[in-house]
Design an enzyme around this catalytic site. Sequence first.
Site, PDB file in Angstrom:
ATOM      1  N   TYR A 198       0.867  -1.164   0.000  1.00  0.00           N
ATOM      2  CA  TYR A 198       0.000   0.000   0.000  1.00  0.00           C
ATOM      3  C   TYR A 198       0.913   1.226   0.000  1.00  0.00           C
ATOM      4  CZ  TYR A 198      -4.183  -2.759   0.919  1.00  0.00           C
ATOM      5  OH  TYR A 198      -5.227  -3.658   0.815  1.00  0.00           O
TER       6      TYR A 198
ATOM      7  N   HIS B 159     -16.260  -5.661  -1.083  1.00  0.00           N
ATOM      8  CA  HIS B 159     -14.829  -5.982  -1.191  1.00  0.00           C
ATOM      9  C   HIS B 159     -14.439  -7.096  -0.224  1.00  0.00           C
ATOM     10  CE1 HIS B 159     -10.538  -5.502  -1.798  1.00  0.00           C
ATOM     11  NE2 HIS B 159     -10.384  -5.385  -0.486  1.00  0.00           N
TER      12      HIS B 159
END
Length: 622
Positions: free
Chosen positions: A206, A396
Amino acid sequence: MAVLLAAVVVALLYSGTVSAAAYLNHHEVLDENGDFLLSWTSDDAHAQIELEARVRTRGWVGLGLSPNGGMPGSDIVIGWVKDGQAYLTDRYADEKALPPEDESQDWELLSGYENDTHTVLRFKRKLQTCDVRDRVINKDTMRVLWAWHDQDPDDVTGPAYHRLNRGVRSTVLLKNNEETESLPNNILSYDVLMTNAIIPSRRTTYWCKLVDMPRLQAKHHVFKVQPVITPGNAGMVHHMLVYKCHANPNRTVAPADHPGHQCHYGNMPQDWSECYRGSIIGAWAVGTGDLSFPSHVGYPIGDEDDGGQVLLEVHYDNPEQKEGVIDSSGLKLLYTPELRQHDAGVLVVTQRIDATHIVPPHADGFKMDNFCNQECLDAFLDEAGEPIHIFGDMLHAHLLASQLKTTVIRDGVETVVSRDDNYDFNLQHIRMLDEEVTVRKGDMITTECTYNSEDNNQAVYGGLGTNNEMCQSTLFYYPRMNIVFCDSHPHPLNVLSFAGVQEINYNFNVPAWVNIIPVVEPASMSNMTYMDVVRSIAWDKDKARRFSDHLREGSFVSMCGGNTQTSIDTSQYTKESPLPKATVPAPAPKDPCTTSTGTAGPEMCTLLHLLLLIMYLMLYTL
């Protein structure tokens, strides 16, 4: 009168068999080289879909609907053009071999031609054909198989093997109805991008970058968000989020050409993390495409709580651990000074991302739930002074998820906001709702994730990595509230009691790493931590099933968070409570292909057609 009735029956018999040229409003390139373009539209009135395959070949073209991305169990159509004549065959696959023709030819050829480079075929089919070898087309994610060959089928042996000209792509064929886009007269745009970030050579990263926004003198509305992907990096950029930062004159600023930092780690300036308390302006994930807000909704920028900066977070998925890949991907924000009626908000309802989220191995249909604390949601609704209206949802989870569902519970009755019963991690689809769902005081929002880990030998835990698991719903709504997220998870003692633990040293009001929580009772386990106990469980299919039931009947810990504009102290809403329960509304009417004995198949539809034909003959002889 008899003639009129006969005409009506004839119309019923032939309705839907001839299609006027339809405008195909959905388009998707199925292969990486752009050789296979699929276009389609659906007809709600006749419950059918019309497709056009435009393929760079002068041979045969194949398209299939697969249950899981493989050949067995797939519903397949193969067509070609030879000597100016178009052909189409309805087929099915039981194995990895040339699919035989279906006895019931339900795919109907509408037109076909070829030129010097391409073959173009247009065809249609009922969404539900009542043929057990055909897959029902609905709003779930579909695995679409594609293939072609450079030669037409042989008259004796049929279509030749496609070799490398084949693949699979996930898409949603039956999309929710979306309004025709209404563009403002004054359109501005701004790119929020990474700057030559070097993607680390590991599976999951990330990466964050603080980006300055244009200095606006008045409030504007973002009305569309578009992905900007560095050429060649489409397979590594998994999802991107843009967070709106509140004003902070002392926030650490990096030069515009700075590549950024790894998110959530020590080298990222601590004050960048403040931006996570801002709302999400834009979101994109694999398969999403553009995000367009409804014509009455826009996301506000340049207003009183705009700090002039945003935080761009990109999830890089690098399973091959390539080195030296440079990326400048991000999101293009289209905005306008022509304000819309409502400010949009984004609310994330999520399972806590830690080891309280466990998917045991050998599980088929393992369920995990999370929810929005009702008292907390009520407080923010009170602060807003009115109900909210959900217009979109992005479900998700990661690789093990098979079904996802978001619901609103009101007075103990469940209303489904969105669902996908054939979820695919490779398609993170934002679903715009056919009808907005209203959330009022007293309502609860829940997300349910179902996982299949039959092929796993080890448990999978919650985490940010692709090989970890998640369960969350990102809700797009209006008018905007000051809430940012709702988070819940099974109480750690709820988890450990499945293995015989009676007491642990844990206070959910004090932040702590869940995996090191010590066991207190029984004394025989007092030298163990949370993870020691979890790893000691010998999983099998039955135990995995019982664990899911055990968790859902035990206690959960829920919490919520607001942005910097709220006056609500959200710490008071961190609490222990049971999982919300709801009555599921009565099921929809039975499938039209199901007989009174419960046997499904093509016979029912054939019988209906026969009865209509008999009626017609009787009327014709009158």
